[in-house]
Design a protein around this motif. Sequence first.
Motif, PDB file in Angstrom:
ATOM      1  N   GLY A  19     -10.174  40.548 -23.539  1.00 47.13           N
ATOM      2  CA  GLY A  19     -11.238  41.536 -23.538  1.00 47.13           C
ATOM      3  C   GLY A  19     -12.340  41.130 -22.569  1.00 47.13           C
ATOM      4  N   ASP A  20     -13.569  41.032 -23.069  1.00 46.36           N
ATOM      5  CA  ASP A  20     -14.709  40.631 -22.234  1.00 46.36           C
ATOM      6  C   ASP A  20     -14.948  39.129 -22.245  1.00 46.36           C
ATOM      7  N   ASP A  21     -14.046  38.400 -22.859  1.00 46.99           N
ATOM      8  CA  ASP A  21     -14.145  36.937 -22.920  1.00 46.99           C
ATOM      9  C   ASP A  21     -13.366  36.346 -21.742  1.00 46.99           C
ATOM     10  N   HIS A  22     -14.098  35.751 -20.806  1.00 45.70           N
ATOM     11  CA  HIS A  22     -13.483  35.190 -19.602  1.00 45.70           C
ATOM     12  C   HIS A  22     -13.634  33.663 -19.579  1.00 45.70           C
ATOM     13  N   SER A  23     -13.531  33.067 -20.754  1.00 50.87           N
ATOM     14  CA  SER A  23     -13.841  31.637 -20.906  1.00 50.87           C
ATOM     15  C   SER A  23     -12.658  30.709 -20.678  1.00 50.87           C
ATOM     16  N   ARG A  24     -11.437  31.242 -20.659  1.00 56.65           N
ATOM     17  CA  ARG A  24     -10.249  30.394 -20.690  1.00 56.65           C
ATOM     18  C   ARG A  24      -9.514  30.357 -19.351  1.00 56.65           C
ATOM     19  N   THR A  25      -9.140  29.160 -18.919  1.00 59.50           N
ATOM     20  CA  THR A  25      -8.269  29.011 -17.744  1.00 59.50           C
ATOM     21  C   THR A  25      -7.232  27.952 -18.036  1.00 59.50           C
ATOM     22  N   TRP A  26      -5.961  28.303 -17.869  1.00 66.19           N
ATOM     23  CA  TRP A  26      -4.881  27.326 -17.985  1.00 66.19           C
ATOM     24  C   TRP A  26      -4.720  26.627 -16.640  1.00 66.19           C
ATOM     25  N   VAL A  27      -4.596  25.313 -16.678  1.00 65.44           N
ATOM     26  CA  VAL A  27      -4.436  24.521 -15.459  1.00 65.44           C
ATOM     27  C   VAL A  27      -3.136  23.733 -15.560  1.00 65.44           C
ATOM     28  N   ILE A  28      -2.196  24.027 -14.681  1.00 65.34           N
ATOM     29  CA  ILE A  28      -0.913  23.327 -14.646  1.00 65.34           C
ATOM     30  C   ILE A  28      -0.883  22.453 -13.402  1.00 65.34           C
ATOM     31  N   THR A  29      -0.682  21.141 -13.609  1.00 67.44           N
ATOM     32  CA  THR A  29      -0.773  20.169 -12.520  1.00 67.44           C
ATOM     33  C   THR A  29       0.483  19.315 -12.445  1.00 67.44           C
ATOM     34  N   LYS A  30       0.920  19.044 -11.228  1.00 64.91           N
ATOM     35  CA  LYS A  30       1.994  18.069 -11.025  1.00 64.91           C
ATOM     36  C   LYS A  30       1.406  16.661 -11.147  1.00 64.91           C
ATOM     37  N   THR A  31       2.129  15.766 -11.836  1.00 63.07           N
ATOM     38  CA  THR A  31       1.689  14.387 -11.971  1.00 63.07           C
ATOM     39  C   THR A  31       2.824  13.458 -11.548  1.00 63.07           C
ATOM     40  N   SER A  32       2.559  12.145 -11.622  1.00 66.88           N
ATOM     41  CA  SER A  32       3.602  11.178 -11.280  1.00 66.88           C
ATOM     42  C   SER A  32       4.682  11.108 -12.353  1.00 66.88           C
ATOM     43  N   GLN A  33       4.457  11.797 -13.488  1.00 70.97           N
ATOM     44  CA  GLN A  33       5.415  11.768 -14.590  1.00 70.97           C
ATOM     45  C   GLN A  33       6.047  13.130 -14.878  1.00 70.97           C
TER      46      GLN A  33
ATOM     47  N   VAL B 221       0.834  -1.192   0.000  1.00 67.92           N
ATOM     48  CA  VAL B 221       0.000   0.000   0.000  1.00 67.92           C
ATOM     49  C   VAL B 221       0.871   1.245   0.000  1.00 67.92           C
ATOM     50  N   SER B 222       1.894   1.241   0.858  1.00 69.08           N
ATOM     51  CA  SER B 222       2.789   2.384   0.924  1.00 69.08           C
ATOM     52  C   SER B 222       3.501   2.593  -0.396  1.00 69.08           C
ATOM     53  N   ALA B 223       3.936   1.505  -1.022  1.00 67.93           N
ATOM     54  CA  ALA B 223       4.635   1.598  -2.299  1.00 67.93           C
ATOM     55  C   ALA B 223       3.716   2.169  -3.368  1.00 67.93           C
ATOM     56  N   THR B 224       2.463   1.738  -3.366  1.00 69.64           N
ATOM     57  CA  THR B 224       1.500   2.237  -4.352  1.00 69.64           C
ATOM     58  C   THR B 224       1.258   3.726  -4.154  1.00 69.64           C
ATOM     59  N   GLN B 225       1.122   4.123  -2.886  1.00 74.60           N
ATOM     60  CA  GLN B 225       0.906   5.539  -2.609  1.00 74.60           C
ATOM     61  C   GLN B 225       2.100   6.367  -3.056  1.00 74.60           C
ATOM     62  N   ALA B 226       3.301   5.837  -2.831  1.00 74.17           N
ATOM     63  CA  ALA B 226       4.506   6.560  -3.225  1.00 74.17           C
ATOM     64  C   ALA B 226       4.568   6.734  -4.736  1.00 74.17           C
ATOM     65  N   GLU B 227       4.156   5.682  -5.471  1.00 75.55           N
ATOM     66  CA  GLU B 227       4.200   5.750  -6.927  1.00 75.55           C
ATOM     67  C   GLU B 227       3.242   6.798  -7.473  1.00 75.55           C
ATOM     68  N   SER B 228       2.155   7.083  -6.746  1.00 78.08           N
ATOM     69  CA  SER B 228       1.156   8.028  -7.231  1.00 78.08           C
ATOM     70  C   SER B 228       1.501   9.477  -6.894  1.00 78.08           C
ATOM     71  N   GLN B 229       2.536   9.680  -6.094  1.00 77.59           N
ATOM     72  CA  GLN B 229       2.921  11.027  -5.721  1.00 77.59           C
ATOM     73  C   GLN B 229       3.598  11.732  -6.901  1.00 77.59           C
ATOM     74  N   PRO B 230       3.434  13.054  -7.000  1.00 82.36           N
ATOM     75  CA  PRO B 230       4.104  13.785  -8.075  1.00 82.36           C
ATOM     76  C   PRO B 230       5.609  13.569  -8.046  1.00 82.36           C
ATOM     77  N   LYS B 231       6.176  13.344  -9.237  1.00 84.51           N
ATOM     78  CA  LYS B 231       7.613  13.142  -9.360  1.00 84.51           C
ATOM     79  C   LYS B 231       8.142  14.109 -10.406  1.00 84.51           C
ATOM     80  N   LEU B 232       8.642  15.241  -9.957  1.00 81.71           N
ATOM     81  CA  LEU B 232       9.119  16.267 -10.862  1.00 81.71           C
ATOM     82  C   LEU B 232      10.635  16.335 -10.864  1.00 81.71           C
TER      83      LEU B 232
END
Length: 203
Positions: A90-104, A22-33
């Motif tokens: 301008g008046d267009d507020h439709s866009r949001t950039w999302v930057i996420t840490k992943t396991s890769q 379980v611990s190993a699986t959790q470690a693998e899912s953590q962000p690795k940058l």
Amino acid sequence: MKSMPTLQASGLAALCLFAMPVSATQAESQPKLTQPQQSFFAQIASHCGQAFAGKVVSDDSADSAFSGKALIMHVRECSDTELKIPFHVGDDHSRTWVITKTSQGLRLKHDHRHQDGSEDAVTMYGGDTASAGTDQRQSFPIDKASIDNFIKNGLTQSVTNVWHVAITPTTFSYQLTRENRNFKVDFDLTQPVALPPTPWGHD
């Protein structure tokens, strides 16, 4: 009576062995940058709560829709693993950039909304880093889910997209490249501006 400690020790050992996977699986899912990716993420996060004005610096005729409009990026939401950066045109507020840490590494997605907050048919597209990059520039080749979504919506010209985000002490840059397409906008980090409205679909 003398056997009791042995049984207890054996039971504890069994519990420890059971917990290890379980611990190993959790470690693998953590962000690795990589170190450059960590530094890149931290530099953007250091501007959390601030907004900056930008301008298109590429000369692609397809970018005429951005001409003459106020371009504002806002490092609006920041956590240890994710940054949300609305891009206001301008008046267009439709866009949001999302930057996420992943396991890769790092992932860039584009959250597109309608004015009523509902998701656009083409949304949450982007890709993951394929290399360590540098502390000032990261590239995000398009992922399969985004390719499938573009094809579904008739945007076949976009299936080779690569997005690039760069940051220096003075400039934040967002760039889209593919064959016969180059869009780039630079934002001046030395002069914060008034905060823009809430992006559509966000609290």
